[in-house]
Structures are given as C-alpha cells and as structure tokens.
Enzyme design. Structure first.
Site, PDB file in Angstrom:
ATOM      1  N   LYS A   7       0.851  -1.204   0.000  1.00  0.00           N
ATOM      2  CA  LYS A   7       0.000   0.000   0.000  1.00  0.00           C
ATOM      3  C   LYS A   7       0.882   1.247   0.000  1.00  0.00           C
ATOM      4  O   LYS A   7       1.036   1.934   1.024  1.00  0.00           O
ATOM      5  CB  LYS A   7      -0.936  -0.037   1.217  1.00  0.00           C
ATOM      6  CG  LYS A   7      -2.148   0.876   1.078  1.00  0.00           C
ATOM      7  CD  LYS A   7      -3.169   0.563   2.148  1.00  0.00           C
ATOM      8  CE  LYS A   7      -4.290   1.583   2.187  1.00  0.00           C
ATOM      9  NZ  LYS A   7      -5.158   1.571   1.017  1.00  0.00           N
TER      10      LYS A   7
HETATM   11  N1  PPE Z   1      -7.716  -2.066  -3.035  1.00  0.00           N
HETATM   12  C1  PPE Z   1      -7.218  -0.811  -3.043  1.00  0.00           C
HETATM   13  C2  PPE Z   1      -6.520  -0.331  -4.260  1.00  0.00           C
HETATM   14  C3  PPE Z   1      -7.392  -0.010  -1.920  1.00  0.00           C
HETATM   15  O1  PPE Z   1      -6.896   1.227  -1.936  1.00  0.00           O
HETATM   16  C4  PPE Z   1      -8.086  -0.499  -0.805  1.00  0.00           C
HETATM   17  C5  PPE Z   1      -8.291   0.352   0.408  1.00  0.00           C
HETATM   18  C6  PPE Z   1      -8.580  -1.821  -0.834  1.00  0.00           C
HETATM   19  C7  PPE Z   1      -8.357  -2.573  -1.963  1.00  0.00           C
HETATM   20  C8  PPE Z   1      -9.274  -2.449   0.342  1.00  0.00           C
HETATM   21  O2  PPE Z   1      -8.366  -2.703   1.381  1.00  0.00           O
HETATM   22  P1  PPE Z   1      -8.817  -2.689   2.916  1.00  0.00           P
HETATM   23  O3  PPE Z   1      -9.122  -1.279   3.270  1.00  0.00           O
HETATM   24  O4  PPE Z   1      -7.652  -3.232   3.649  1.00  0.00           O
HETATM   25  O5  PPE Z   1     -10.021  -3.564   3.026  1.00  0.00           O
HETATM   26  N2  PPE Z   1      -8.403   1.725   0.156  1.00  0.00           N
HETATM   27  C9  PPE Z   1      -8.176   2.651   1.238  1.00  0.00           C
HETATM   28  C10 PPE Z   1      -7.948   4.054   0.743  1.00  0.00           C
HETATM   29  C11 PPE Z   1      -9.131   4.764   0.188  1.00  0.00           C
HETATM   30  C12 PPE Z   1      -8.819   6.203  -0.090  1.00  0.00           C
HETATM   31  O6  PPE Z   1      -9.542   6.796  -0.910  1.00  0.00           O
HETATM   32  O7  PPE Z   1      -7.876   6.773   0.494  1.00  0.00           O
HETATM   33  C13 PPE Z   1      -9.283   2.559   2.279  1.00  0.00           C
HETATM   34  O8  PPE Z   1     -10.364   2.034   2.002  1.00  0.00           O
HETATM   35  O9  PPE Z   1      -9.039   3.009   3.393  1.00  0.00           O
END
Ligand code: PPE
Length: 308
Positions: free
Chosen positions: A159
């Site tokens: 990330k």
């Molecule tokens: N894929 C991506 C590309 C992604 O950024 C997130 C979270 C996820 C999957 C889901 O991961 P998780 O949150 O661990 O379930 N995206 C984060 C950032 C959003 C933003 O706009 O900033 C979030 O949901 O916090």
C-alpha cells in the site's frame, strides 16, 4: 469541500496541532511518491470507540515498508498505542485513521535512502465513501481502460502512495464517464479491483473474488468478508475472474475500509442481477456491521477498545 479537521496529528512521536503538521516542499515523498500508508476505521460501539483490525493493518504497513526498504523508526506496538492515543486526544467516537510513513526532506534523486523516514497518524470523521445511499442502493461502475500494474512493475499488494497515481487515473475516468467507481482489469485482462476497493462476485450462491496474483491489494476488509462468508456457510473461492463474469453475476460488491461493503448495481450500464442489493451482499453487510458496531459478539477478536 475541505475535509473535516480534528485537533491533533501525531507527528514523529509528538502531538502537533492539525494546521501545523507540515512538510518541506522538497520532501522526497512529494517528488517520487515514496510513502506507505494505511486506512483503518474506528467505530462507535456500546463499549466506546473501537478500532477494527488494528494489528493486521499495522502488519501490512510494516510489510509494505519492508518491500520499499523503508525503516519505520518506531516499533509496531508504539505506533499502535500512538493511534489509540490520537483518537483519545481528538475525542472522537468514530473516525477514519490514516497512518502514513514517508521519505522526508534530505536529498532529491531517485535513490531514497539518504532521506529520513517520517511518520504521522491523522484521524478524522469520514462517512460512507461512495455516498450515503450507496450502502443500500449500490453504485454504478464501469470497467476502466486503465489496467492495474503488472506484477513485475509495482508490488500491488503493497500500500504505497505512488501506486495511487494508477488509482487516480481509474477514479477520474470513472467520474468523467458518470460512474461512481471504476473496475480495473489486470495486465492479463482478468478482473482486478476498484481504485480503492476489492471486488466480490456472487454466482449461484458461491462467492468469488480475484486472487492476490490479479494485482490486487490484499484488503483487510476482503479477508474479513471471506471469514464472515465462511461463518455463514458460503463457499468462497479466490480465482481469476473474466470481464463477462461481472455482467452475468447474481451479485457484485466492493469491500474496503473506506467503502466498507458496497453493492454494485451496474457495470458498463449492464444491470447486475435484479439491479439492487442482493441477499448474499445484504447478509454479509449485516454480519460485518453487527460486529463493528458492537451489536454482535466480537468472535474473531477484531476490535481494539480505544479506552482500554
Ligand atoms: N484495493 C485498493 C486499491 C485499496 O486502496 C483499498 C483500500 C482496498 C483494496 C481495500 O483494502 P482494505 O481497506 O484493507 O479492506 N483503500 C483505502 C484508501 C481509500 C482512499 O480513498 O484513500 C481505504 O479504504 O481506506
């Protein structure tokens, strides 16, 4: 609309007033995207505020930093405590939590390791990510012309800030086309994920989701939904998904910390299933929200109480 402010931001071990948490314009991160971050939610429960899956989020942050050779100058337990203290200091009952590790001001040039590594933790109130009605009504999305990164270009399961230039292209294209979000394919043409969410598909009562090898971020919400689906007796398969499987699905939904569990009602203007939230999506939403809101037993130990 500017984001809602809270009072303090934790910055390298000190609490700094929100408006004073700054970086130099020549900080490495601004030029080369050299950061790693997390997005975590804290929910209001009958026992006070509680952070959802704090440990796995921090683990992912330390793992992400490992790949980019960023040494976080604080042990994980200290950052964990810093997060809880930041919520307490800002007197929030529920919030979004953004820890960020970044290469700061030192030298410019692509080799980053001459720069210091700085860490901040910010918290603020952040409501439903894809709009308030989205959780019930679902969102209209389109398949993006932008692909997720090939596995040997950027490490998708890390990330890192820089990776989100790809997400921004996906999201802006979706907005410009009148969609609430975009779904990106991977470099082989298989379904990957949204710009900031993982994707699930329901077909004949079986739940499918793309594997890590489809250039996805390994979402903590994704992992939680797989666990809850198993609890409810559904078969869950991590397998490659083709674009047409999206159109033919009975149900589709996104998962993510910000997006939580958001149904998808159409893809490329093709209506999914009956065109509204399906029964499996609803059951999983209910299972998820019951735990985070403290209405059901926290049987997987996912919540960390902020006030101890
Ligand atoms: N894929 C991506 C590309 C992604 O950024 C997130 C979270 C996820 C999957 C889901 O991961 P998780 O949150 O661990 O379930 N995206 C984060 C950032 C959003 C933003 O706009 O900033 C979030 O949901 O916090």
């Amino acid at each position: 609309m500017p984001m809602p402010k809270s009072e303090y931001i934790w910055y390298d071990g000190e609490f700094v007033p929100w408006d004073e948490a700054k970086v130099h314009v020549l900080a490495h991160v601004l030029h080369y995207g050299s950061s790693v971050f997390e997005g975590i939610r804290c929910y209001s429960t009958p026992n006070g505020p509680a952070v959802f899956r704090l440990e796995p989020h921090l683990k992912r942050m330390y793992d992400s930093c490992k790949v980019y050779r960023m040494e976080i100058p604080f042990p994980q337990e200290e950052l964990s405590e810093a997060i809880l203290e930041t919520i307490r200091r800002n007197k929030l009952n529920s919030c979004y939590i953004r820890p960020l590790v970044f290469r700061g001001y030192g030298q410019l040039g692509v080799e980053p390791r001459t720069c210091p590594v700085n860490v901040i933790v910010a918290v603020w109130e952040w409501g439903a990510y894809l709009g308030a009605e989205a959780l019930e009504q679902g969102v209209d999305v389109g398949v993006s012309s932008w692909r997720r990164m090939a596995p040997d270009t950027f490490p998708a399961s890390v990330k890192a800030g820089g990776h989100y230039t790809n997400s921004q292209l996906i999201r802006m294209e979706a907005t410009d086309q009148g969609y609430e979000e975009g779904i990106a394919l991977d470099v082989y043409g298989y379904v990957s994920e949204g710009s900031g969410e993982n994707l699930f598909l329901v077909q004949d009562k079986v739940i499918l989701t793309p594997p890590l090898a489809s250039s996805i971020l390994g979402g903590i919400t994704r992992n939680s939904i797989i666990t809850l689906a198993n609890d409810l007796g559904y078969e869950v398969r991590e397998q490659t998904i083709t674009r047409e499987q999206l159109y033919m699905a009975d149900e589709l939904f996104f998962t993510g910390t910000a997006a939580e569990v958001t149904p998808i009602r159409s893809v490329d203007h093709i209506v999914i299933g009956p065109g509204h939230r399906g029964p499996v999506t609803e059951a999983l939403q209910e299972a998820f929200f019951a735990i985070v809101e403290g209405r059901a037993e926290d049987r997987h130990n996912w919540l960390t109480s902020v006030n101890g």
